[in-house]
Design a protein around this motif. Structure first.
Motif, PDB file in Angstrom:
ATOM      1  N   MET A 174       0.883  -1.261  -0.059  1.00  0.00           N
ATOM      2  CA  MET A 174       0.209  -0.012  -0.021  1.00  0.00           C
ATOM      3  C   MET A 174       0.724   1.421   0.018  1.00  0.00           C
ATOM      4  N   PHE A 175       1.883   1.305   0.819  1.00  0.00           N
ATOM      5  CA  PHE A 175       2.804   2.515   0.959  1.00  0.00           C
ATOM      6  C   PHE A 175       3.350   2.761  -0.370  1.00  0.00           C
ATOM      7  N   GLU A 176       3.775   1.778  -1.444  1.00  0.00           N
ATOM      8  CA  GLU A 176       4.486   2.150  -2.485  1.00  0.00           C
ATOM      9  C   GLU A 176       3.354   2.746  -3.477  1.00  0.00           C
ATOM     10  N   TYR A 177       2.087   2.498  -3.479  1.00  0.00           N
ATOM     11  CA  TYR A 177       1.043   3.068  -4.113  1.00  0.00           C
ATOM     12  C   TYR A 177       0.841   4.408  -3.783  1.00  0.00           C
ATOM     13  N   LEU A 178       0.611   4.472  -2.449  1.00  0.00           N
ATOM     14  CA  LEU A 178      -0.165   5.653  -2.101  1.00  0.00           C
ATOM     15  C   LEU A 178       0.914   6.804  -1.565  1.00  0.00           C
ATOM     16  N   MET A 179       2.178   6.432  -1.152  1.00  0.00           N
ATOM     17  CA  MET A 179       3.053   7.531  -0.951  1.00  0.00           C
ATOM     18  C   MET A 179       3.124   8.438  -2.069  1.00  0.00           C
ATOM     19  N   PRO A 180       3.054   8.526  -3.213  1.00  0.00           N
ATOM     20  CA  PRO A 180       3.138   9.540  -3.932  1.00  0.00           C
ATOM     21  C   PRO A 180       2.319  10.643  -3.981  1.00  0.00           C
ATOM     22  N   LEU A 181       1.038  10.196  -3.446  1.00  0.00           N
ATOM     23  CA  LEU A 181       0.009  11.138  -3.387  1.00  0.00           C
ATOM     24  C   LEU A 181       0.360  12.077  -2.161  1.00  0.00           C
ATOM     25  N   LEU A 182       1.418  12.014  -1.436  1.00  0.00           N
ATOM     26  CA  LEU A 182       1.654  12.979  -0.266  1.00  0.00           C
ATOM     27  C   LEU A 182       2.376  13.935  -0.751  1.00  0.00           C
ATOM     28  N   VAL A 183       2.957  13.896  -1.929  1.00  0.00           N
ATOM     29  CA  VAL A 183       3.943  14.874  -2.508  1.00  0.00           C
ATOM     30  C   VAL A 183       3.508  15.477  -3.776  1.00  0.00           C
ATOM     31  N   MET A 184       2.378  14.793  -4.590  1.00  0.00           N
ATOM     32  CA  MET A 184       2.011  15.069  -5.857  1.00  0.00           C
ATOM     33  C   MET A 184       0.717  15.320  -5.956  1.00  0.00           C
ATOM     34  N   PRO A 185       0.191  16.088  -6.810  1.00  0.00           N
ATOM     35  CA  PRO A 185      -1.085  16.503  -6.954  1.00  0.00           C
ATOM     36  C   PRO A 185      -2.104  15.345  -7.527  1.00  0.00           C
ATOM     37  N   ASN A 186      -3.056  15.045  -7.411  1.00  0.00           N
ATOM     38  CA  ASN A 186      -3.736  13.789  -8.001  1.00  0.00           C
ATOM     39  C   ASN A 186      -4.978  14.542  -9.073  1.00  0.00           C
ATOM     40  N   TYR A 187      -4.924  13.803 -10.111  1.00  0.00           N
ATOM     41  CA  TYR A 187      -5.919  14.303 -11.045  1.00  0.00           C
ATOM     42  C   TYR A 187      -6.641  13.265 -11.546  1.00  0.00           C
ATOM     43  N   GLU A 188      -7.929  13.272 -11.459  1.00  0.00           N
ATOM     44  CA  GLU A 188      -8.962  12.224 -11.861  1.00  0.00           C
ATOM     45  C   GLU A 188      -8.776  11.661 -13.153  1.00  0.00           C
ATOM     46  N   ASN A 189      -8.676  10.174 -13.191  1.00  0.00           N
ATOM     47  CA  ASN A 189      -8.793   9.504 -14.492  1.00  0.00           C
ATOM     48  C   ASN A 189      -7.523   9.453 -14.840  1.00  0.00           C
ATOM     49  N   THR A 190      -6.343   9.985 -14.247  1.00  0.00           N
ATOM     50  CA  THR A 190      -5.025   9.655 -14.696  1.00  0.00           C
ATOM     51  C   THR A 190      -4.624   8.273 -14.291  1.00  0.00           C
ATOM     52  N   LEU A 191      -3.329   7.804 -14.862  1.00  0.00           N
ATOM     53  CA  LEU A 191      -2.930   6.280 -14.440  1.00  0.00           C
ATOM     54  C   LEU A 191      -2.505   6.157 -12.935  1.00  0.00           C
ATOM     55  N   LEU A 192      -2.071   7.318 -12.181  1.00  0.00           N
ATOM     56  CA  LEU A 192      -1.840   7.246 -10.956  1.00  0.00           C
ATOM     57  C   LEU A 192      -2.926   7.241 -10.102  1.00  0.00           C
ATOM     58  N   ASP A 193      -3.921   7.762 -10.483  1.00  0.00           N
ATOM     59  CA  ASP A 193      -5.508   7.882  -9.957  1.00  0.00           C
ATOM     60  C   ASP A 193      -6.049   6.478  -9.767  1.00  0.00           C
ATOM     61  N   ARG A 194      -5.999   6.180 -11.064  1.00  0.00           N
ATOM     62  CA  ARG A 194      -6.675   4.779 -11.355  1.00  0.00           C
ATOM     63  C   ARG A 194      -5.988   3.720 -10.525  1.00  0.00           C
ATOM     64  N   ALA A 195      -4.655   3.829 -10.522  1.00  0.00           N
ATOM     65  CA  ALA A 195      -3.881   2.761  -9.820  1.00  0.00           C
ATOM     66  C   ALA A 195      -4.287   2.698  -8.444  1.00  0.00           C
ATOM     67  N   CYS A 196      -3.948   3.885  -7.974  1.00  0.00           N
ATOM     68  CA  CYS A 196      -4.324   3.936  -6.259  1.00  0.00           C
ATOM     69  C   CYS A 196      -5.709   3.481  -5.965  1.00  0.00           C
ATOM     70  N   ARG A 197      -6.824   3.951  -6.703  1.00  0.00           N
ATOM     71  CA  ARG A 197      -8.039   3.531  -6.559  1.00  0.00           C
ATOM     72  C   ARG A 197      -8.335   1.867  -6.568  1.00  0.00           C
ATOM     73  N   ALA A 198      -7.877   1.343  -7.649  1.00  0.00           N
ATOM     74  CA  ALA A 198      -7.778  -0.114  -7.981  1.00  0.00           C
ATOM     75  C   ALA A 198      -7.161  -0.833  -6.782  1.00  0.00           C
ATOM     76  N   VAL A 199      -5.863  -0.277  -6.295  1.00  0.00           N
ATOM     77  CA  VAL A 199      -5.223  -1.227  -5.401  1.00  0.00           C
ATOM     78  C   VAL A 199      -5.794  -0.995  -3.852  1.00  0.00           C
ATOM     79  N   VAL A 200      -6.425   0.068  -3.544  1.00  0.00           N
ATOM     80  CA  VAL A 200      -7.361   0.325  -2.486  1.00  0.00           C
ATOM     81  C   VAL A 200      -8.497  -0.769  -2.409  1.00  0.00           C
TER      82      VAL A 200
END
Length: 68
Positions: free
Chosen positions: A1-27
């Motif tokens: 979980m840490f590896e997926y969610l840690m970037p959100l601590l320092v980066m903005p999150n935008y809906e429907n981006t690869l990062l957003d979709r990966a984080c939502r899927a892993v949770v």
């Protein structure tokens, strides 16, 4: 979980981006896995209490499998 969610601590999150979709899927996968086995979700890889002959802690990936 840490590896997926840690970037959100320092980066903005935008809906429907690869990062957003990966984080939502892993949770979502973590929640499903926890519910199916009656265990808490949010499991990350971890070390465990075993050392080798040189007293180095051993590391083994364990947690939620991607596909079950």
């Amino acid at each position: 979980m840490f590896e997926y969610l840690m970037p959100l601590l320092v980066m903005p999150n935008y809906e429907n981006t690869l990062l957003d979709r990966a984080c939502r899927a892993v949770v979502q996968r973590q929640i499903e896995y926890g519910l199916s086995r009656g265990v808490p979700w949010g499991i990350s890889e971890s070390g465990y209490n075993r050392t080798d002959i040189q007293l180095n802690y051993q590391y083994r990936a364990f947690g939620v499998p991607v596909w079950v």
